[in-house]
Design an enzyme around this catalytic site. Sequence first.
Site, PDB file in Angstrom:
ATOM      1  N   ASP A 171       0.850  -1.199   0.000  1.00 32.98           N
ATOM      2  CA  ASP A 171       0.000   0.000   0.000  1.00 32.98           C
ATOM      3  C   ASP A 171       0.878   1.238   0.000  1.00 32.98           C
ATOM      4  O   ASP A 171       1.948   1.254   0.617  1.00 32.98           O
ATOM      5  CB  ASP A 171      -0.873   0.033   1.270  1.00 32.98           C
ATOM      6  N   ASP A 173       0.329   4.011   1.488  1.00 32.30           N
ATOM      7  CA  ASP A 173       0.255   4.846   2.694  1.00 32.30           C
ATOM      8  C   ASP A 173       0.821   4.176   3.934  1.00 32.30           C
ATOM      9  O   ASP A 173       0.668   4.674   5.043  1.00 32.30           O
ATOM     10  CB  ASP A 173      -1.208   5.261   2.939  1.00 32.30           C
ATOM     11  N   TRP A 233     -13.251  -0.850  -2.930  1.00 34.68           N
ATOM     12  CA  TRP A 233     -12.538  -1.193  -1.693  1.00 34.68           C
ATOM     13  C   TRP A 233     -12.938  -2.578  -1.137  1.00 34.68           C
ATOM     14  O   TRP A 233     -14.125  -2.873  -1.005  1.00 34.68           O
ATOM     15  CB  TRP A 233     -12.838  -0.116  -0.631  1.00 34.68           C
ATOM     16  N   GLU A 236     -10.135  -8.099  -1.780  1.00 32.75           N
ATOM     17  CA  GLU A 236      -9.077  -8.682  -2.619  1.00 32.75           C
ATOM     18  C   GLU A 236      -7.960  -9.303  -1.784  1.00 32.75           C
ATOM     19  O   GLU A 236      -7.348 -10.289  -2.188  1.00 32.75           O
ATOM     20  CB  GLU A 236      -8.538  -7.635  -3.606  1.00 32.75           C
ATOM     21  N   ASP A 237      -7.740  -8.741  -0.595  1.00 28.66           N
ATOM     22  CA  ASP A 237      -6.682  -9.288   0.269  1.00 28.66           C
ATOM     23  C   ASP A 237      -7.115 -10.639   0.848  1.00 28.66           C
ATOM     24  O   ASP A 237      -6.324 -11.582   0.927  1.00 28.66           O
ATOM     25  CB  ASP A 237      -6.299  -8.282   1.366  1.00 28.66           C
ATOM     26  N   MET A 263       0.311   4.260   9.236  1.00 29.12           N
ATOM     27  CA  MET A 263      -0.498   4.535   8.046  1.00 29.12           C
ATOM     28  C   MET A 263      -0.768   6.035   8.013  1.00 29.12           C
ATOM     29  O   MET A 263      -1.314   6.596   8.953  1.00 29.12           O
ATOM     30  CB  MET A 263      -1.809   3.756   8.015  1.00 29.12           C
ATOM     31  N   HIS A 266      -5.786   9.037   5.916  1.00 31.73           N
ATOM     32  CA  HIS A 266      -6.532   9.358   4.691  1.00 31.73           C
ATOM     33  C   HIS A 266      -7.985   8.979   4.871  1.00 31.73           C
ATOM     34  O   HIS A 266      -8.347   8.178   5.740  1.00 31.73           O
ATOM     35  CB  HIS A 266      -5.956   8.600   3.489  1.00 31.73           C
ATOM     36  N   ARG A 268     -11.555   7.595   2.699  1.00 29.78           N
ATOM     37  CA  ARG A 268     -11.831   6.715   1.552  1.00 29.78           C
ATOM     38  C   ARG A 268     -11.803   7.544   0.274  1.00 29.78           C
ATOM     39  O   ARG A 268     -12.407   8.617   0.212  1.00 29.78           O
ATOM     40  CB  ARG A 268     -13.206   6.063   1.748  1.00 29.78           C
TER      41      ARG A 268
HETATM   42  C1  UD2 Z   1      -6.935  -1.788   3.469  1.00 25.08           C
HETATM   43  C2  UD2 Z   1      -5.708  -2.663   3.252  1.00 25.08           C
HETATM   44  C3  UD2 Z   1      -5.355  -2.692   1.769  1.00 25.08           C
HETATM   45  C4  UD2 Z   1      -6.511  -3.165   0.939  1.00 25.08           C
HETATM   46  C5  UD2 Z   1      -7.750  -2.313   1.262  1.00 25.08           C
HETATM   47  C6  UD2 Z   1      -9.005  -2.865   0.634  1.00 25.08           C
HETATM   48  C7  UD2 Z   1      -4.563  -2.299   5.329  1.00 25.08           C
HETATM   49  C8  UD2 Z   1      -3.455  -1.661   6.038  1.00 25.08           C
HETATM   50  N1  UD2 Z   1      -4.629  -2.114   4.023  1.00 25.08           N
HETATM   51  O1  UD2 Z   1      -6.524  -0.466   3.167  1.00 25.08           O
HETATM   52  O2  UD2 Z   1      -4.225  -3.499   1.543  1.00 25.08           O
HETATM   53  O3  UD2 Z   1      -6.748  -4.536   1.185  1.00 25.08           O
HETATM   54  O4  UD2 Z   1      -8.013  -2.245   2.666  1.00 25.08           O
HETATM   55  O5  UD2 Z   1      -9.006  -2.727  -0.739  1.00 25.08           O
HETATM   56  O6  UD2 Z   1      -5.356  -2.977   5.907  1.00 25.08           O
HETATM   57  N2  UD2 Z   1      -5.162   3.418  -3.590  1.00 25.08           N
HETATM   58  C9  UD2 Z   1      -4.780   4.560  -4.320  1.00 25.08           C
HETATM   59  N3  UD2 Z   1      -5.734   5.428  -4.750  1.00 25.08           N
HETATM   60  C10 UD2 Z   1      -7.050   5.256  -4.515  1.00 25.08           C
HETATM   61  C11 UD2 Z   1      -7.439   4.109  -3.771  1.00 25.08           C
HETATM   62  C12 UD2 Z   1      -6.478   3.221  -3.307  1.00 25.08           C
HETATM   63  O7  UD2 Z   1      -3.585   4.778  -4.562  1.00 25.08           O
HETATM   64  O8  UD2 Z   1      -7.849   6.091  -4.940  1.00 25.08           O
HETATM   65  C13 UD2 Z   1      -4.154   2.401  -3.221  1.00 25.08           C
HETATM   66  C14 UD2 Z   1      -3.138   2.875  -2.223  1.00 25.08           C
HETATM   67  O9  UD2 Z   1      -1.928   2.183  -2.424  1.00 25.08           O
HETATM   68  C15 UD2 Z   1      -3.800   2.471  -0.919  1.00 25.08           C
HETATM   69  C16 UD2 Z   1      -4.369   1.103  -1.291  1.00 25.08           C
HETATM   70  O10 UD2 Z   1      -4.793   1.259  -2.636  1.00 25.08           O
HETATM   71  O11 UD2 Z   1      -2.885   2.407   0.144  1.00 25.08           O
HETATM   72  C17 UD2 Z   1      -5.510   0.619  -0.388  1.00 25.08           C
HETATM   73  O12 UD2 Z   1      -6.553   1.553  -0.351  1.00 25.08           O
HETATM   74  P1  UD2 Z   1      -6.921   2.364   1.013  1.00 25.08           P
HETATM   75  O13 UD2 Z   1      -5.667   2.861   1.620  1.00 25.08           O
HETATM   76  O14 UD2 Z   1      -7.945   3.381   0.686  1.00 25.08           O
HETATM   77  O15 UD2 Z   1      -7.621   1.277   1.893  1.00 25.08           O
HETATM   78  P2  UD2 Z   1      -7.339   0.861   3.443  1.00 25.08           P
HETATM   79  O16 UD2 Z   1      -6.452   1.825   4.122  1.00 25.08           O
HETATM   80  O17 UD2 Z   1      -8.635   0.568   4.084  1.00 25.08           O
HETATM   81 MN    MN Z   2      -4.830   2.999   3.527  1.00 21.95          MN
END
Ligand code: UD2
Ligand code: MN
Length: 321
Positions: A171, A173, A233, A236-237, A263, A266, A268
């Site tokens: 990721d 972030d 969102w 996939e993981d 992290m 940020h 959504r």
């Molecule tokens: C969680 C998971 C992530 C993924 C996601 C569900 C953790 C720490 N991470 O992240 O691996 O499984 O849930 O899909 O649990 N991104 C962009 N631009 C966008 C949207 C996403 O660059 O507009 C990329 C970026 O690398 C980001 C990653 O996709 O870090 C995951 O998206 P998130 O950070 O919004 O989701 P998060 O933090 O819930």
């Molecule tokens: Mn994130």
Amino acid sequence: MARRGAASNYFVGAIQEVPKAKDLVASLSKGVVLGKKGTVTDEAFVEKARLDNCPSVSPHLKGQTKLVFKPDLTLEEVQAKNPKVHRGRYRPEECRALQRVAILIPHRHREKHLLYLLEHLHPFLQRQQLDYGIYVIHQAGSKKFNRAKLLNVGYLEALKDEIWDCFIFHDVDLVPENDLNLYRCEDQPRHLVVGRNSTGYRLRYSGYFGGVTALSREQFFKVNGFSNNYWGWGGEDDDLRLRVELHRMKITRPLPEVGKYTMIFHKRDQGNEVNIGRMNLLHQVSRVWRTDGLSSCGYKLLSVNYNPLYVNITVDFWSDP
Ligand code: UD2
Ligand code: MN
């Protein structure tokens, strides 16, 4: 060093279906990589052969490091601090790295996060004495974001440059806090994020496999990569975890005090709304993993740019649901 050609960047003029994922995957299974024309210079091999292997634990590791995120940081500053990184790549001068590691970062509209990650990751990986390359896979357009498919693209495209031993799916972030969290592959897939600052550094749930994972070239190939069908969102993981489990592999993690990440805050993102169909998809994994994955990953490759600190791969996808 790169096998794609001498130019430091190239654009794919007309939009076309570039990847021959099927061919690449088929040739990988035979132990041959497409595009490998023996172009790695003999000198590079001789020089490599002269060096001793790096130790399994680098003497440069610092343990827990304090992370600072400067609001006015610029890419030029980060470049100036990393003069030994070229075209996103580095290898230690003093020894022969044990693995070649590709870091794959899915990305859209997170430029500041990318900057902070590059700032911290380059010195972190160098302290670990890795032979590594950083790839940012950027999704063009405004269709729903597809993190998993971008990571499949990263795997397929990075293998055109180098026969990477190990892939870190990362990721944008998440910044590692502890140098002992080694970015390398082992005989089982690894989940490197035990905890984050935002969740009190605790594992979210026992099967959690999100954020940052390390799979060898063979492990990822064996499970046919990620599913291509998770738009938006979530899910996939877990799908990748199920693929790993179906192949009787067992996920390992670092110790909690080592697998710590910050992290960067940020909300959504627009275009990455929750995928409400994810549970249905998760029920189908055992039936579809063979036909949905690396072997069926189609995309429009728009450009590949070899920037000083990372290779930027920009792609567009045909459709989302
Ligand atoms: C969680 C998971 C992530 C993924 C996601 C569900 C953790 C720490 N991470 O992240 O691996 O499984 O849930 O899909 O649990 N991104 C962009 N631009 C966008 C949207 C996403 O660059 O507009 C990329 C970026 O690398 C980001 C990653 O996709 O870090 C995951 O998206 P998130 O950070 O919004 O989701 P998060 O933090 O819930
Ligand atoms: Mn994130």
